[in-house]
Design a protein around this motif. Structure first.
Motif, short mmCIF file in Angstrom:
data_model
loop_
_atom_site.label_atom_id
_atom_site.label_comp_id
_atom_site.label_asym_id
_atom_site.label_seq_id
_atom_site.Cartn_x
_atom_site.Cartn_y
_atom_site.Cartn_z
N GLY A 34 0.82 -1.21 0.00
CA GLY A 34 0.00 0.00 0.00
C GLY A 34 0.85 1.26 0.00
N THR A 37 2.21 2.88 -3.23
CA THR A 37 1.42 3.77 -4.08
C THR A 37 1.92 5.21 -3.96
N ALA A 44 -2.74 8.93 -6.38
CA ALA A 44 -2.78 7.48 -6.24
C ALA A 44 -2.81 7.06 -4.78
N PHE A 45 -2.01 7.76 -3.96
CA PHE A 45 -1.98 7.42 -2.53
C PHE A 45 -3.31 7.77 -1.87
N TYR A 48 -5.75 5.08 -2.68
CA TYR A 48 -5.50 3.88 -1.87
C TYR A 48 -6.11 4.03 -0.48
N THR A 49 -5.87 5.17 0.15
CA THR A 49 -6.42 5.38 1.50
C THR A 49 -7.93 5.46 1.49
N LYS A 51 -9.91 3.84 -0.55
CA LYS A 51 -10.40 2.47 -0.69
C LYS A 51 -10.38 1.75 0.67
N LEU A 52 -9.32 2.01 1.42
CA LEU A 52 -9.24 1.40 2.75
C LEU A 52 -10.38 1.86 3.63
#
Length: 214
Positions: A34, A37, A44-45, A48-49, A51-52
């Motif tokens: 993770g 990213t 992008a980061f 990712y967060t 989605k978490l």
């Protein structure tokens, strides 16, 4: 004998250490993936967060399990260390490397405690400090622009890597999965995992500090 009684035995405590340790290794790999990213930039980061956090209750449950494993691993490790010390009150007059011991194996209690301190400070700095809903990317940029934090971060990651280098294969040993044929392979896997974790996590703060971006 009931489950708690089995866990309370020396063998049971070692098995609990092995299971929780392997769970921690799995988390490290997922967390590193993770974090990578960050190399794709802020957007992008942030994705990712997001989605978490979209996992909602599932994420909370996973965090609870991780916390439970951490508490059990630490408490069990402390208990085993105290029991081992009580069983051998007099220090051996030989080096720690005799009998197959290594620097990593003989410092497990210390690297474990350093790991605990590092994770606590890491959570305070990255998870709990930023306001809810605010992207962590600027926090990462600002934090890793400070040499003192980068140095502390690398020290913590080094402790984790040393801990994993022995703990990974030792966990399988505690679970009875070791043998003359499998132990050398597991040791190599442990070394490889420690290198991946150590180098993988270390490269991010170094690149941020040197260039401002990973």
């Amino acid at each position: 004998m009931d489950l708690i009684g089995r866990i309370a035995t020396p063998v049971g405590k070692k098995m609990l250490m092995g299971i929780t340790g392997l769970g921690f290794c799995g988390f490290l790999v997922v967390h590193l993936a993770g974090n990578f990213t960050l190399f794709k930039g802020a957007e992008a980061f942030a994705g990712y967060t997001e989605k978490l956090h979209s996992l909602g209750p599932m994420l909370k449950f996973a965090e609870f399990i991780l916390l439970l494993m951490a508490v059990l691993h630490v408490l069990t490790g402390v208990v085993l260390a105290l029991e081992n010390r009580a069983a051998r009150p007099e220090k051996y007059q030989v080096t720690a490397r005799h009998g197959g011991r290594t620097f990593a194996s003989s410092t497990m209690i210390y690297t474990g405690l350093l790991t605990l301190v590092f994770i606590t400070l890491h959570l305070i700095g990255f998870k709990f400090s930023p306001p809810s809903g605010v992207s962590r990317y600027p926090v990462v940029v600002e934090t890793f622009s400070r040499l003192n934090y980068v140095g502390a971060y690398l020290l913590g990651i080094g402790a984790i890597a040393f801990h994993v280098s022995h703990g990974f294969w030792s966990a399988f040993q505690s679970l009875g999965a070791n043998g003359e044929g499998s132990t050398p392979f597991l040791r190599k896997c442990a070394t490889a995992l420690a290198l991946v974790v150590g180098v993988g996590f270390a490269v991010i703060p170094v690149m941020f500090f040197l260039t401002g971006t990973p």
